[in-house]
Write a protein that holds these residues in place. Structure first.
Motif, PDB file in Angstrom:
ATOM      1  N   ARG A  49      38.669  84.025  70.559  1.00 12.89           N
ATOM      2  CA  ARG A  49      38.876  83.978  72.016  1.00 12.89           C
ATOM      3  C   ARG A  49      40.146  84.737  72.413  1.00 12.89           C
ATOM      4  NH1 ARG A  49      37.714  78.265  71.320  1.00 12.89           N
ATOM      5  NH2 ARG A  49      35.448  78.094  71.524  1.00 12.89           N
ATOM      6  N   GLY A  50      41.188  84.602  71.601  1.00 15.60           N
ATOM      7  CA  GLY A  50      42.449  85.312  71.872  1.00 15.60           C
ATOM      8  C   GLY A  50      42.254  86.816  71.812  1.00 15.60           C
ATOM      9  N   ARG A  93      42.638  89.534  75.027  1.00 12.63           N
ATOM     10  CA  ARG A  93      43.543  90.697  75.030  1.00 12.63           C
ATOM     11  C   ARG A  93      42.757  91.991  75.186  1.00 12.63           C
ATOM     12  NH1 ARG A  93      45.917  87.347  71.245  1.00 12.63           N
ATOM     13  NH2 ARG A  93      44.987  88.381  69.450  1.00 12.63           N
ATOM     14  N   PHE A  94      41.611  92.083  74.502  1.00  9.05           N
ATOM     15  CA  PHE A  94      40.756  93.269  74.574  1.00  9.05           C
ATOM     16  C   PHE A  94      40.273  93.469  76.021  1.00  9.05           C
ATOM     17  CE2 PHE A  94      36.277  94.930  73.333  1.00  9.05           C
ATOM     18  CZ  PHE A  94      36.680  96.248  73.401  1.00  9.05           C
ATOM     19  N   ALA A  95      39.798  92.404  76.650  1.00  4.87           N
ATOM     20  CA  ALA A  95      39.267  92.495  78.014  1.00  4.87           C
ATOM     21  C   ALA A  95      40.367  92.907  78.993  1.00  4.87           C
ATOM     22  CB  ALA A  95      38.669  91.149  78.426  1.00  4.87           C
ATOM     23  N   GLY A  98      42.541  96.868  82.553  1.00  2.00           N
ATOM     24  CA  GLY A  98      43.743  97.547  83.032  1.00  2.00           C
ATOM     25  C   GLY A  98      43.558  99.061  83.039  1.00  2.00           C
ATOM     26  N   GLU A  99      43.040  99.596  81.931  1.00  2.00           N
ATOM     27  CA  GLU A  99      42.829 101.051  81.823  1.00  2.00           C
ATOM     28  C   GLU A  99      41.796 101.509  82.848  1.00  2.00           C
ATOM     29  OE1 GLU A  99      43.336 103.498  78.992  1.00  2.00           O
ATOM     30  OE2 GLU A  99      44.772 102.282  77.872  1.00  2.00           O
ATOM     31  N   LEU A 100      40.723 100.724  82.993  1.00  2.00           N
ATOM     32  CA  LEU A 100      39.625 101.089  83.890  1.00  2.00           C
ATOM     33  C   LEU A 100      40.092 101.108  85.347  1.00  2.00           C
ATOM     34  CD1 LEU A 100      36.581 101.624  84.301  1.00  2.00           C
ATOM     35  CD2 LEU A 100      36.244  99.159  84.363  1.00  2.00           C
ATOM     36  N   ALA A 157      41.620  96.799  68.524  1.00  2.00           N
ATOM     37  CA  ALA A 157      41.555  95.329  68.493  1.00  2.00           C
ATOM     38  C   ALA A 157      41.020  94.825  67.154  1.00  2.00           C
ATOM     39  CB  ALA A 157      40.680  94.821  69.640  1.00  2.00           C
ATOM     40  N   SER A 158      40.414  95.717  66.381  1.00  2.00           N
ATOM     41  CA  SER A 158      39.796  95.333  65.108  1.00  2.00           C
ATOM     42  C   SER A 158      40.849  95.257  64.004  1.00  2.00           C
ATOM     43  CB  SER A 158      38.697  96.326  64.729  1.00  2.00           C
ATOM     44  OG  SER A 158      37.683  96.329  65.699  1.00  2.00           O
ATOM     45  N   THR A 159      41.676  94.211  64.046  1.00  2.00           N
ATOM     46  CA  THR A 159      42.685  94.036  63.002  1.00  2.00           C
ATOM     47  C   THR A 159      42.477  92.680  62.330  1.00  2.00           C
ATOM     48  OG1 THR A 159      44.204  93.056  64.591  1.00  2.00           O
ATOM     49  CG2 THR A 159      44.456  95.408  64.182  1.00  2.00           C
ATOM     50  N   GLY A 160      43.183  92.468  61.238  1.00  2.00           N
ATOM     51  CA  GLY A 160      43.142  91.179  60.546  1.00  2.00           C
ATOM     52  C   GLY A 160      41.752  90.828  60.033  1.00  2.00           C
TER      53      GLY A 160
END
Ligand code: HEC
Length: 193
Positions: A36-37, A41-43, A48-50, A77-80
Motif C-alpha cells: 500500500r505504501g 508513493r507511485f500514484a 504530480g508529473e501528469l 518504484a520496483s525496489t526491494g
C-alpha cells in the motif's frame, strides 16, 4: 584503519543476517502494508508529473510524458524485490497486459463496483504459487476521475489528442470511460523466499 574496516565488515554481516530473517518472517499482512505504501508513493508521483505536464503544455504534451514517464516511474518504484506495474482490461499500452490472476482480479473489481462498492477502496492481496515459485501479489483499483483522466480516456477527446494517441498507440482500447469507472489497477508482485 584495519580495525575500522573489520568493524564495518562485521556490522554489515549482522545487518545482512537481520535482513534475511526479516524477509523470511514477513507476513502477508506486513507485505500488504508495504505494498500500500509503494502504491501511494507511485500514484502521487505519477499524478504530480501528469498534472504538471497538463498545466505546462496541455494534454498532447502530457501524452508524451505518460508515454515515457509512467513506465520509468513504475520501474523506479520496483525496489526491494517488488515488481510494480499498472494494468487494465482495456489497454492503451499493450505491454501492460494482465496475466490470468490480474485479469480475474480486474473482473472482480468491476463486479464489486457494479454491486455498489467504493472503487477507491478495492484491493486484493494474496500469496499465489506459479511454477513452483510463491509470490505475494497485491492489486489496487484505479478509478477514473473527471479531471484530468477524461481528457485522454473519456468519450469526446479533442482532435489533436486523438491524433497523438493514434500515432503512439494504434491499438488503443482505453477510451470511452466515464468518471468513477475503474480504469485499471496498480499491480505489485514480490517473489517469496
Ligand atoms: C495526457 C493524457 C492522459 C491523461 C490525462 C491520463 N492518461 Fe492514463 N494513459 C495515458 C497514456 C499515454 C497511457 C499509456 C502509458 C504507457 O505507454 O505506459 C496511459 C495509461 C494508463 C494506464 C495503464 C493501463 C493502460 O491502458 O496502458 C492507466 C491505469 C491509466 N492510464 C489511468 C489514468 C488515470 C486514472 C488518469 C487520471 C488520473 C489518467 N490515466 C490520465 C494518457 C493519459
Amino acid at each position: 584503519m584495519a580495525f575500522r574496516t573489520g568493524g564495518i565488515a562485521i556490522a554489515m554481516a549482522i545487518l545482512g543476517v537481520a535482513a534475511a530473517e526479516a524477509e523470511e518472517a514477513a507476513s502477508p499482512e506486513a507485505l500488504a502494508v508495504e505494498a500500500r505504501g509503494i502504491v501511494g508513493r507511485f500514484a502521487d508521483k505519477l499524478k504530480g508529473e501528469l498534472v504538471g505536464a497538463m498545466k505546462e503544455g496541455g494534454p498532447v504534451a502530457a501524452i508524451s510524458v505518460c508515454n515515457t514517464a509512467a513506465p520509468a516511474i513504475a520501474s523506479e518504484a520496483s525496489t526491494g524485490g517488488w515488481i510494480v506495474r499498472r494494468t487494465s482490461l482495456k489497454l492503451r499500452n499493450p505491454a501492460t497486459a494482465p496475466d490470468a490472476w490480474e485479469a480475474e482480479t480486474l473482473a472482480r473489481f468491476d463486479a464489486a463496483k457494479a454491486g455498489g462498492a467504493d472503487p477507491t477502496k478495492l484491493e486484493r492481496a494474496e500469496v499465489v504459487e506459479s511454477g513452483g515459485q510463491r509470490n505475494f501479489r497485491y492489486m489496487k483499483a484505479i478509478p477514473t476521475a473527471a479531471e484530468p483522466c477524461l481528457a485522454c480516456h473519456g468519450t469526446n477527446l479533442a482532435e489533436p489528442v486523438k491524433a497523438k494517441l493514434a500515432e503512439l498507440y494504434p491499438d488503443d482500447k482505453a477510451t470511452g470511460y466515464s468518471a468513477g469507472d475503474i480504469r485499471g489497477a496498480f499491480t505489485l508482485t514480490k517473489p517469496l523466499p
